[in-house]
Design a protein around this motif. Structure first.
Motif, PDB file in Angstrom:
ATOM      1  N   TRP A 155      38.045   0.414   6.898  1.00  0.00           N
ATOM      2  CA  TRP A 155      37.720  -0.705   7.770  1.00  0.00           C
ATOM      3  C   TRP A 155      37.028  -0.237   9.052  1.00  0.00           C
ATOM      4  O   TRP A 155      36.861  -1.035   9.981  1.00  0.00           O
ATOM      5  CB  TRP A 155      38.977  -1.497   8.107  1.00  0.00           C
ATOM      6  CG  TRP A 155      39.616  -2.114   6.904  1.00  0.00           C
ATOM      7  CD1 TRP A 155      40.795  -1.767   6.329  1.00  0.00           C
ATOM      8  CD2 TRP A 155      39.097  -3.192   6.117  1.00  0.00           C
ATOM      9  NE1 TRP A 155      41.048  -2.556   5.222  1.00  0.00           N
ATOM     10  CE2 TRP A 155      40.022  -3.445   5.068  1.00  0.00           C
ATOM     11  CE3 TRP A 155      37.941  -3.981   6.187  1.00  0.00           C
ATOM     12  CZ2 TRP A 155      39.818  -4.434   4.109  1.00  0.00           C
ATOM     13  CZ3 TRP A 155      37.741  -4.973   5.229  1.00  0.00           C
ATOM     14  CH2 TRP A 155      38.673  -5.191   4.211  1.00  0.00           C
ATOM     15  N   LYS A 156      36.613   1.003   9.118  1.00  0.00           N
ATOM     16  CA  LYS A 156      35.994   1.536  10.336  1.00  0.00           C
ATOM     17  C   LYS A 156      34.735   0.741  10.699  1.00  0.00           C
ATOM     18  O   LYS A 156      33.858   0.514   9.870  1.00  0.00           O
ATOM     19  CB  LYS A 156      35.637   3.013  10.163  1.00  0.00           C
ATOM     20  CG  LYS A 156      35.203   3.697  11.468  1.00  0.00           C
ATOM     21  CD  LYS A 156      35.080   5.191  11.290  1.00  0.00           C
ATOM     22  CE  LYS A 156      34.716   5.877  12.607  1.00  0.00           C
ATOM     23  NZ  LYS A 156      35.771   5.694  13.634  1.00  0.00           N
ATOM     24  N   GLY A 157      34.675   0.305  11.945  1.00  0.00           N
ATOM     25  CA  GLY A 157      33.531  -0.469  12.416  1.00  0.00           C
ATOM     26  C   GLY A 157      33.506  -1.903  11.938  1.00  0.00           C
ATOM     27  O   GLY A 157      32.510  -2.608  12.144  1.00  0.00           O
ATOM     28  N   LYS A 158      34.611  -2.373  11.343  1.00  0.00           N
ATOM     29  CA  LYS A 158      34.634  -3.724  10.763  1.00  0.00           C
ATOM     30  C   LYS A 158      35.726  -4.629  11.340  1.00  0.00           C
ATOM     31  O   LYS A 158      35.806  -5.806  10.989  1.00  0.00           O
ATOM     32  CB  LYS A 158      34.836  -3.639   9.246  1.00  0.00           C
ATOM     33  CG  LYS A 158      33.738  -2.869   8.518  1.00  0.00           C
ATOM     34  CD  LYS A 158      34.013  -2.772   7.029  1.00  0.00           C
ATOM     35  CE  LYS A 158      32.919  -1.999   6.307  1.00  0.00           C
ATOM     36  NZ  LYS A 158      33.191  -1.886   4.845  1.00  0.00           N
ATOM     37  N   LEU A 159      36.555  -4.105  12.235  1.00  0.00           N
ATOM     38  CA  LEU A 159      37.766  -4.805  12.674  1.00  0.00           C
ATOM     39  C   LEU A 159      37.616  -5.399  14.080  1.00  0.00           C
ATOM     40  O   LEU A 159      37.144  -4.735  15.003  1.00  0.00           O
ATOM     41  CB  LEU A 159      38.940  -3.828  12.668  1.00  0.00           C
ATOM     42  CG  LEU A 159      40.314  -4.350  13.103  1.00  0.00           C
ATOM     43  CD1 LEU A 159      40.806  -5.441  12.162  1.00  0.00           C
ATOM     44  CD2 LEU A 159      41.318  -3.205  13.169  1.00  0.00           C
ATOM     45  N   CYS A 160      38.049  -6.659  14.237  1.00  0.00           N
ATOM     46  CA  CYS A 160      38.115  -7.313  15.540  1.00  0.00           C
ATOM     47  C   CYS A 160      39.584  -7.525  15.918  1.00  0.00           C
ATOM     48  O   CYS A 160      40.384  -7.952  15.079  1.00  0.00           O
ATOM     49  CB  CYS A 160      37.412  -8.666  15.522  1.00  0.00           C
ATOM     50  SG  CYS A 160      35.634  -8.562  15.807  1.00  0.00           S
ATOM     51  N   LEU A 161      39.920  -7.237  17.183  1.00  0.00           N
ATOM     52  CA  LEU A 161      41.290  -7.401  17.659  1.00  0.00           C
ATOM     53  C   LEU A 161      41.309  -8.042  19.042  1.00  0.00           C
ATOM     54  O   LEU A 161      40.346  -7.936  19.803  1.00  0.00           O
ATOM     55  CB  LEU A 161      41.999  -6.043  17.738  1.00  0.00           C
ATOM     56  CG  LEU A 161      42.258  -5.322  16.413  1.00  0.00           C
ATOM     57  CD1 LEU A 161      42.805  -3.930  16.684  1.00  0.00           C
ATOM     58  CD2 LEU A 161      43.224  -6.109  15.531  1.00  0.00           C
ATOM     59  N   TRP A 192      43.931   1.131  14.057  1.00  0.00           N
ATOM     60  CA  TRP A 192      43.256  -0.111  14.442  1.00  0.00           C
ATOM     61  C   TRP A 192      42.186   0.165  15.496  1.00  0.00           C
ATOM     62  O   TRP A 192      41.049  -0.312  15.376  1.00  0.00           O
ATOM     63  CB  TRP A 192      44.253  -1.118  15.005  1.00  0.00           C
ATOM     64  CG  TRP A 192      45.190  -1.719  14.008  1.00  0.00           C
ATOM     65  CD1 TRP A 192      45.090  -1.706  12.654  1.00  0.00           C
ATOM     66  CD2 TRP A 192      46.387  -2.434  14.315  1.00  0.00           C
ATOM     67  NE1 TRP A 192      46.145  -2.369  12.078  1.00  0.00           N
ATOM     68  CE2 TRP A 192      46.956  -2.829  13.068  1.00  0.00           C
ATOM     69  CE3 TRP A 192      47.042  -2.786  15.494  1.00  0.00           C
ATOM     70  CZ2 TRP A 192      48.145  -3.560  13.003  1.00  0.00           C
ATOM     71  CZ3 TRP A 192      48.223  -3.513  15.430  1.00  0.00           C
ATOM     72  CH2 TRP A 192      48.764  -3.895  14.190  1.00  0.00           C
ATOM     73  N   VAL A 193      42.555   0.915  16.523  1.00  0.00           N
ATOM     74  CA  VAL A 193      41.609   1.216  17.599  1.00  0.00           C
ATOM     75  C   VAL A 193      40.401   1.970  17.052  1.00  0.00           C
ATOM     76  O   VAL A 193      39.251   1.689  17.423  1.00  0.00           O
ATOM     77  CB  VAL A 193      42.313   2.011  18.718  1.00  0.00           C
ATOM     78  CG1 VAL A 193      41.289   2.491  19.756  1.00  0.00           C
ATOM     79  CG2 VAL A 193      43.385   1.159  19.393  1.00  0.00           C
ATOM     80  N   ALA A 194      40.639   2.896  16.150  1.00  0.00           N
ATOM     81  CA  ALA A 194      39.544   3.679  15.563  1.00  0.00           C
ATOM     82  C   ALA A 194      38.602   2.811  14.734  1.00  0.00           C
ATOM     83  O   ALA A 194      37.424   3.151  14.565  1.00  0.00           O
ATOM     84  CB  ALA A 194      40.112   4.799  14.695  1.00  0.00           C
ATOM     85  N   ASN A 195      39.105   1.695  14.215  1.00  0.00           N
ATOM     86  CA  ASN A 195      38.310   0.838  13.331  1.00  0.00           C
ATOM     87  C   ASN A 195      37.605  -0.310  14.039  1.00  0.00           C
ATOM     88  O   ASN A 195      36.908  -1.101  13.396  1.00  0.00           O
ATOM     89  CB  ASN A 195      39.203   0.274  12.224  1.00  0.00           C
ATOM     90  CG  ASN A 195      39.608   1.326  11.220  1.00  0.00           C
ATOM     91  OD1 ASN A 195      38.981   2.387  11.133  1.00  0.00           O
ATOM     92  ND2 ASN A 195      40.646   1.058  10.439  1.00  0.00           N
ATOM     93  N   LEU A 196      37.755  -0.414  15.354  1.00  0.00           N
ATOM     94  CA  LEU A 196      37.169  -1.540  16.087  1.00  0.00           C
ATOM     95  C   LEU A 196      35.650  -1.608  15.919  1.00  0.00           C
ATOM     96  O   LEU A 196      34.950  -0.602  16.028  1.00  0.00           O
ATOM     97  CB  LEU A 196      37.516  -1.449  17.576  1.00  0.00           C
ATOM     98  CG  LEU A 196      38.947  -1.828  17.960  1.00  0.00           C
ATOM     99  CD1 LEU A 196      39.202  -1.499  19.425  1.00  0.00           C
ATOM    100  CD2 LEU A 196      39.204  -3.310  17.691  1.00  0.00           C
ATOM    101  N   ALA A 197      35.179  -2.827  15.689  1.00  0.00           N
ATOM    102  CA  ALA A 197      33.741  -3.055  15.563  1.00  0.00           C
ATOM    103  C   ALA A 197      33.106  -3.334  16.919  1.00  0.00           C
ATOM    104  O   ALA A 197      31.897  -3.159  17.097  1.00  0.00           O
ATOM    105  CB  ALA A 197      33.490  -4.241  14.638  1.00  0.00           C
ATOM    106  N   THR A 198      33.920  -3.776  17.874  1.00  0.00           N
ATOM    107  CA  THR A 198      33.435  -4.165  19.184  1.00  0.00           C
ATOM    108  C   THR A 198      34.590  -4.077  20.162  1.00  0.00           C
ATOM    109  O   THR A 198      35.711  -3.729  19.783  1.00  0.00           O
ATOM    110  CB  THR A 198      32.869  -5.600  19.141  1.00  0.00           C
ATOM    111  OG1 THR A 198      32.360  -5.961  20.429  1.00  0.00           O
ATOM    112  CG2 THR A 198      33.923  -6.609  18.721  1.00  0.00           C
ATOM    113  N   ASP A 199      34.344  -4.378  21.434  1.00  0.00           N
ATOM    114  CA  ASP A 199      35.431  -4.399  22.401  1.00  0.00           C
ATOM    115  C   ASP A 199      36.468  -5.455  22.002  1.00  0.00           C
ATOM    116  O   ASP A 199      36.138  -6.436  21.309  1.00  0.00           O
ATOM    117  CB  ASP A 199      34.898  -4.731  23.799  1.00  0.00           C
ATOM    118  CG  ASP A 199      34.069  -3.591  24.394  1.00  0.00           C
ATOM    119  OD1 ASP A 199      34.243  -2.443  23.930  1.00  0.00           O
ATOM    120  OD2 ASP A 199      33.255  -3.864  25.288  1.00  0.00           O
TER     121      ASP A 199
END
Length: 341
Positions: A155-161, A192-199
């Protein structure tokens, strides 16, 4: 002259007695401190006044601010009831001695055991599920499973939190600590932090819109934000879809947060406060309390809003809300360690 004075005196005594009787007949008001949005709560409280004659004095503010206000006011507080959101806020208020222990078979019957304080100081009044959302066409439901799975490299670069400063994020991580222990929960949060797509986002509405816009493919959000968007934009369901997390055997179930309430320690009308909470948890009233807010009723006999019903049934995490709330401070420290801002 004497008869006139006697008549006046008798009349004054009768008037005073009538006033006393009227005062005794009028029910004592209930003062509510609430972090719930006023326009969502007040119509329900107005209905209570219409049905019972009990006047409700309502003061609204943020959950943390209300807790601090109760603590500062101490025995001079006018509040009879605290209604707030997030299990961490409920647990904190109880642990600081701001809520009193109550015996209420009615509340215990209306509110499932996992959604109330084992010490009988507070009870949930509505459910706020926090689960996975995904971009239709980019992600298939078969690719999804658990909150934990979203920490994997796929999910790297694909997750929004949502920001870690928000109580809903903190409670989800507190649930992970209660479920897995702190070391494993930290590993998940780092993933999760490593997979964030954006801030990270300040609110779930923006997060869901980011999935629609293609900024990310998956995210974690409260379902009631999704309901609010669908009420305005029914077609949004074709672009962003809900997936109930952790439904497989041994996966625990979806995380559920709460709005809830308790009677304050220094309540001037504790009996009135108890009756109000019992009424709010009743089957018929739960419709008013949750319909249009897109939360789920806490009372299992109550019917959810049609938009909520359309999402289907799910298995909730069996962890007690107080057990999760007690780990909120540890969750905040964990989020800081992993750089989850």
């Amino acid at each position: 002259m004497k008869n006139w004075k006697t008549t006046l005196a008798v009349g004054a005594v009768a008037l005073a007695a009538a006033g006393q009787a009227l005062a005794q007949a009028a029910p004592q008001p209930v003062t509510v401190y609430s972090s719930r949005i006023e326009q969502l709560l007040k119509p329900t409280l107005d209905r209570y006044t219409q049905e019972t004659g009990v006047r409700i004095n309502l003061l609204t503010d943020r959950g943390g601010s209300l807790t601090e206000r109760l603590a500062a006011e101490g025995a001079s507080s006018p509040a009879d009831v605290l209604i707030t959101v997030d299990m961490g806020n409920l647990w904190n208020a109880a642990e600081r001695g701001l809520l009193r222990k109550l015996q209420s078979p009615t509340l215990d019957a209306n509110v499932p055991a996992s959604f109330r304080d084992p010490g009988s100081r507070w009870w949930g009044l509505s459910q706020r599920e926090r689960t996975i959302f995904y971009a239709a066409g980019k992600v298939q439901p078969a690719q999804l499973s658990t909150y934990e799975d979203l920490a994997l490299p796929k999910w790297k670069g694909k997750l929004c939190l949502r920001t870690g400063k928000q109580t809903y994020t903190q409670s989800l991580v507190a649930m992970m600590i209660a479920k897995h222990g702190e070391a494993r929960a930290e590993e998940i949060a780092r993933g999760w932090v490593a997979n964030l797509a954006t801030d990270v986002f300040t609110n779930d509405n923006s997060l869901l819109k980011a999935i629609e816009a293609g900024q990310c493919e998956v995210g974690i959000a409260n379902t009631y934000y999704y309901g609010r968007i669908l009420a305005r934009e029914p077609e949004f369901n074709a672009k962003v879809k809900l997936f109930w997390a952790n439904q497989g055997a041994g996966e625990g179930g979806a995380h559920v947060n709460l709005s809830g309430g308790g009677v304050t320690t220094h309540a001037r009308n504790p009996e009135g406060g108890r009756k109000l909470l019992e009424w709010l948890s009743s089957q018929g009233v739960q419709r008013d309390y949750t319909h249009g807010t897109f939360e789920s009723p806490i009372n299992p006999k109550a019917e959810a809003d049609p938009i909520v019903q359309a999402w289907g049934t799910f298995k909730a995490s069996p962890l007690n809300a107080a057990d999760i709330g007690s780990r909120q401070a540890a969750a905040i420290r964990l989020l800081d360690r992993v750089g989850y801002r």
